[in-house]
Design a protein around this motif. Structure first.
Motif, PDB file in Angstrom:
ATOM      1  N   TYR A  48      -1.025  12.141  -5.277  1.00 29.94           N
ATOM      2  CA  TYR A  48      -2.180  12.913  -5.717  1.00 29.94           C
ATOM      3  C   TYR A  48      -3.388  12.419  -4.953  1.00 29.94           C
ATOM      4  O   TYR A  48      -3.601  11.216  -4.826  1.00 29.94           O
TER       5      TYR A  48
ATOM      6  N   GLY B  11      -7.306  12.662  -5.158  1.00 25.35           N
ATOM      7  CA  GLY B  11      -8.487  13.109  -5.885  1.00 25.35           C
ATOM      8  C   GLY B  11      -9.722  12.955  -5.021  1.00 25.35           C
ATOM      9  O   GLY B  11      -9.624  12.593  -3.849  1.00 25.35           O
TER      10      GLY B  11
ATOM     11  N   LEU C 234      -3.483   8.498  -5.663  1.00 25.09           N
ATOM     12  CA  LEU C 234      -2.533   7.974  -6.640  1.00 25.09           C
ATOM     13  C   LEU C 234      -1.124   7.975  -6.083  1.00 25.09           C
ATOM     14  O   LEU C 234      -0.678   8.965  -5.500  1.00 25.09           O
TER      15      LEU C 234
ATOM     16  N   VAL D 234       1.992   3.571 -11.657  1.00 24.64           N
ATOM     17  CA  VAL D 234       1.056   4.364 -10.862  1.00 24.64           C
ATOM     18  C   VAL D 234       0.057   3.399 -10.235  1.00 24.64           C
ATOM     19  O   VAL D 234      -0.494   2.542 -10.915  1.00 24.64           O
TER      20      VAL D 234
ATOM     21  N   LYS E 262      -3.499   3.409  -8.576  1.00 22.03           N
ATOM     22  CA  LYS E 262      -4.698   4.212  -8.315  1.00 22.03           C
ATOM     23  C   LYS E 262      -5.574   3.428  -7.362  1.00 22.03           C
ATOM     24  O   LYS E 262      -6.030   2.335  -7.677  1.00 22.03           O
TER      25      LYS E 262
ATOM     26  N   PRO F  27      -2.617   4.318 -20.466  1.00 22.07           N
ATOM     27  CA  PRO F  27      -1.602   3.575 -19.719  1.00 22.07           C
ATOM     28  C   PRO F  27      -1.866   2.075 -19.726  1.00 22.07           C
ATOM     29  O   PRO F  27      -3.001   1.652 -19.475  1.00 22.07           O
TER      30      PRO F  27
ATOM     31  N   MET G  99      -0.890   0.696 -13.054  1.00 21.30           N
ATOM     32  CA  MET G  99      -0.771   0.961 -14.490  1.00 21.30           C
ATOM     33  C   MET G  99       0.556   1.616 -14.832  1.00 21.30           C
ATOM     34  O   MET G  99       1.285   2.067 -13.944  1.00 21.30           O
ATOM     35  N   GLU G 100       0.818   1.647 -16.093  1.00 23.22           N
ATOM     36  CA  GLU G 100       2.025   2.271 -16.623  1.00 23.22           C
ATOM     37  C   GLU G 100       2.101   3.736 -16.174  1.00 23.22           C
ATOM     38  O   GLU G 100       1.094   4.447 -16.201  1.00 23.22           O
ATOM     39  N   TYR G 101       3.259   4.156 -15.765  1.00 21.01           N
ATOM     40  CA  TYR G 101       3.471   5.565 -15.444  1.00 21.01           C
ATOM     41  C   TYR G 101       3.751   6.311 -16.746  1.00 21.01           C
ATOM     42  O   TYR G 101       4.653   5.946 -17.488  1.00 21.01           O
ATOM     43  N   ILE G 102       2.945   7.317 -17.030  1.00 15.70           N
ATOM     44  CA  ILE G 102       3.167   8.105 -18.239  1.00 15.70           C
ATOM     45  C   ILE G 102       3.857   9.403 -17.832  1.00 15.70           C
ATOM     46  O   ILE G 102       3.268  10.230 -17.136  1.00 15.70           O
TER      47      ILE G 102
ATOM     48  N   SER H  54      -7.630  17.844 -17.722  1.00 14.48           N
ATOM     49  CA  SER H  54      -6.707  17.222 -16.756  1.00 14.48           C
ATOM     50  C   SER H  54      -6.588  15.722 -16.993  1.00 14.48           C
ATOM     51  O   SER H  54      -5.633  15.094 -16.533  1.00 14.48           O
ATOM     52  N   ASN H  55      -7.571  15.153 -17.664  1.00 15.88           N
ATOM     53  CA  ASN H  55      -7.553  13.710 -17.915  1.00 15.88           C
ATOM     54  C   ASN H  55      -6.952  13.373 -19.276  1.00 15.88           C
ATOM     55  O   ASN H  55      -7.080  12.252 -19.752  1.00 15.88           O
TER      56      ASN H  55
ATOM     57  N   LEU I  84      -3.258  13.458 -21.059  1.00 17.10           N
ATOM     58  CA  LEU I  84      -1.822  13.691 -20.878  1.00 17.10           C
ATOM     59  C   LEU I  84      -1.176  13.827 -22.252  1.00 17.10           C
ATOM     60  O   LEU I  84      -1.622  13.211 -23.226  1.00 17.10           O
TER      61      LEU I  84
ATOM     62  N   ILE J  98      -6.533   9.177 -19.715  1.00 19.29           N
ATOM     63  CA  ILE J  98      -6.543   8.493 -18.416  1.00 19.29           C
ATOM     64  C   ILE J  98      -7.902   8.700 -17.745  1.00 19.29           C
ATOM     65  O   ILE J  98      -8.737   9.438 -18.280  1.00 19.29           O
ATOM     66  N   ASP J  99      -8.081   8.043 -16.600  1.00 19.00           N
ATOM     67  CA  ASP J  99      -9.263   8.270 -15.758  1.00 19.00           C
ATOM     68  C   ASP J  99     -10.571   7.810 -16.423  1.00 19.00           C
ATOM     69  O   ASP J  99     -11.501   8.587 -16.606  1.00 19.00           O
TER      70      ASP J  99
HETATM   71  N1  LIG Z   1      -0.739   6.552 -15.641  1.00 21.17           N
HETATM   72  C1  LIG Z   1      -0.411   7.757 -15.169  1.00 21.17           C
HETATM   73  N2  LIG Z   1       0.819   8.268 -15.392  1.00 21.17           N
HETATM   74  C2  LIG Z   1       1.146   9.485 -14.904  1.00 21.17           C
HETATM   75  N3  LIG Z   1       0.322  10.268 -14.199  1.00 21.17           N
HETATM   76  C3  LIG Z   1      -0.924   9.826 -13.946  1.00 21.17           C
HETATM   77  C4  LIG Z   1      -1.357   8.550 -14.411  1.00 21.17           C
HETATM   78  N4  LIG Z   1      -2.622   8.353 -14.013  1.00 21.17           N
HETATM   79  C5  LIG Z   1      -2.970   9.459 -13.328  1.00 21.17           C
HETATM   80  N5  LIG Z   1      -1.964  10.356 -13.277  1.00 21.17           N
HETATM   81  C6  LIG Z   1      -1.974  11.678 -12.610  1.00 21.17           C
HETATM   82  O1  LIG Z   1      -2.811  11.614 -11.462  1.00 21.17           O
HETATM   83  C7  LIG Z   1      -3.936  12.495 -11.608  1.00 21.17           C
HETATM   84  C8  LIG Z   1      -5.193  11.841 -11.068  1.00 21.17           C
HETATM   85  O2  LIG Z   1      -5.480  10.641 -11.775  1.00 21.17           O
HETATM   86  P1  LIG Z   1      -6.950  10.320 -12.287  1.00 21.17           P
HETATM   87  O3  LIG Z   1      -6.975   8.923 -12.808  1.00 21.17           O
HETATM   88  O4  LIG Z   1      -7.378  11.389 -13.222  1.00 21.17           O
HETATM   89  O5  LIG Z   1      -7.799  10.351 -10.938  1.00 21.17           O
HETATM   90  P2  LIG Z   1      -9.055  11.230 -10.487  1.00 21.17           P
HETATM   91  O6  LIG Z   1     -10.230  10.345 -10.730  1.00 21.17           O
HETATM   92  O7  LIG Z   1      -8.850  11.518  -9.047  1.00 21.17           O
HETATM   93  O8  LIG Z   1      -9.095  12.476 -11.329  1.00 21.17           O
HETATM   94  C9  LIG Z   1      -4.025  12.794 -13.098  1.00 21.17           C
HETATM   95  O9  LIG Z   1      -4.630  14.034 -13.355  1.00 21.17           O
HETATM   96  C10 LIG Z   1      -2.557  12.739 -13.518  1.00 21.17           C
HETATM   97  O10 LIG Z   1      -1.922  13.958 -13.243  1.00 21.17           O
END
Ligand SMILES: Nc1ncnc2c1ncn2[C@@H]1O[C@H](COP(=O)(O)OP(=O)(O)O)[C@@H](O)[C@H]1O
Ligand SMILES: [Mg+2]
Length: 226
Positions: free
Chosen positions: A14, A16, A21, A32, A34, A73, A87-90, A133-134, A136, A145-146
Motif C-alpha cells: 500500500y 499512502g 505499508l 505490517v 509502516k 494492532p 505492528m500486528e497484521y489485522i 478507511s482507518n 478495520l 489504525i493510523d
Molecule cells: N495493522 C494492519 N493490519 C492490516 N492492514 C493494515 C494495518 N495497518 C494498515 N493497514 C492497511 O494499510 C492501509 C494504510 O495504512 P494507514 O496506517 O491507514 O496509512 P495511511 O496513513 O497511509 O493512511 C490501511 O487503510 C489498511 O488497509
C-alpha cells in the motif's frame, strides 16, 4: 532486533500519502511494516523531525488505545529514526468496504466504533484522522489504525473534529448511509460518555461544520471574483 534490509522489501502493498505499508513476517508472525518515507519537497531536517514525531506519536497513541481497552494492532517494534513501526497484521475489512459491499452489516460496526471512540475520548485521546478507511472490522468488532495525528491530551474541540471527520468521510463516499451510520455511532458514543457530554461534542461538531461551510463559501466567492 534491528530493521535491516529495508532496501530488499520490494514493492509496498500500500502506498499512502506519507507512508508505505508492507506485509512482512516478524519473528514468525505475519506483520505490517509502516514506513514513513522522506518527502523531498520538505527541508531535510524538518522532514526527519516530522517523520520521527508522527512515528513516535502513532506508537504512543496505539498503546494508549490498547490500554484503554480499544482494539488496535499490537506494536511489535518502533524505529523512530527510520520512521518505521512494525505492528500486528489485522486480517480484516475496512469499514469503508463494508459500507460499500454490505451496508446492512455496517450499522452494528458503526455502533461499536462509537463505543470505541467514546472510550478513547473519555481518556482524553483523540484519533485525528477518523475516516472509514482507518477503521478495520473483523468478527463483529472494530480495530482502529493510523494514529499518526492522534493527541493524548485532546480538547473537546479535537474530539469533535474526530466526529466531524467520520461524518465527512461518510458524506463524501457513502452519502446514502450518513444518517444510519451517524445514528448508530452516536448510540455507541453516548453509551460510554452519556447524553450531556455527547450533546456538547455534537454542538462543537455543528460549529466546526458551520465554520467549514463559511470557509467554503468565502473560497468560492473569491474564485468567482477572480
Ligand atoms: N495493522 C494492519 N493490519 C492490516 N492492514 C493494515 C494495518 N495497518 C494498515 N493497514 C492497511 O494499510 C492501509 C494504510 O495504512 P494507514 O496506517 O491507514 O496509512 P495511511 O496513513 O497511509 O493512511 C490501511 O487503510 C489498511 O488497509
Ligand atoms: Mg489511513
Amino acid at each position: 532486533m534491528a530493521l535491516e534490509g529495508l532496501e530488499e522489501l520490494g514493492k509496498p502493498h500500500y502506498k499512502g500519502a506519507e507512508a508505505y505499508l508492507y506485509v512482512i513476517e516478524w519473528l514468525g508472525r505475519k506483520a505490517v511494516l509502516k514506513l514513513r518515507i522522506p518527502k523531498h519537497y520538505r527541508h531535510p531536517l524538518l522532514d526527519r523531525r516530522l517523520r520521527w514525531r508522527r512515528t513516535v506519536n502513532e506508537a504512543r497513541a496505539v498503546l494508549a488505545a490498547i490500554m484503554a481497552g480499544v482494539n488496535a494492532p499490537a506494536i511489535y517494534y518502533v524505529d523512530p529514526v527510520a520512521g518505521a513501526i512494525v505492528m500486528e497484521y489485522i486480517d480484516a475489512v475496512s469499514l469503508y468496504e463494508v459500507i460499500e459491499k454490505k451496508p446492512e452489516a455496517a450499522v452494528q460496526y458503526a455502533r461499536r466504533l462509537g463505543e470505541a471512540v467514546g472510550t478513547l475520548h473519555a481518556r482524553g485521546i483523540s484519533h485525528g484522522d477518523l475516516t472509514t478507511s482507518n477503521v478495520l472490522t473483523r468478527g463483529g468488532d472494530v480495530y482502529l489504525i493510523d494514529f499518526g495525528l492522534a493527541s493524548l491530551k485532546s480538547s473537546e474541540r479535537e474530539q469533535a473534529v474526530d466526529v466531524h471527520l467520520y461524518l465527512r468521510s461518510l458524506e463524501s463516499t457513502h452519502p446514502d448511509h450518513v444518517d444510519t451510520m451517524l445514528e448508530a455511532f452516536l448510540e455507541g458514543y453516548m453509551s460510554v460518555r452519556g447524553g450531556a457530554v455527547t450533546e456538547k461534542i455534537m454542538q462543537l461538531v455543528r460549529e466546526i461544520r458551520l465554520m467549514g461551510r463559511y470557509k467554503e463559501e468565502r473560497r468560492t466567492a473569491w474564485q468567482q471574483e477572480e
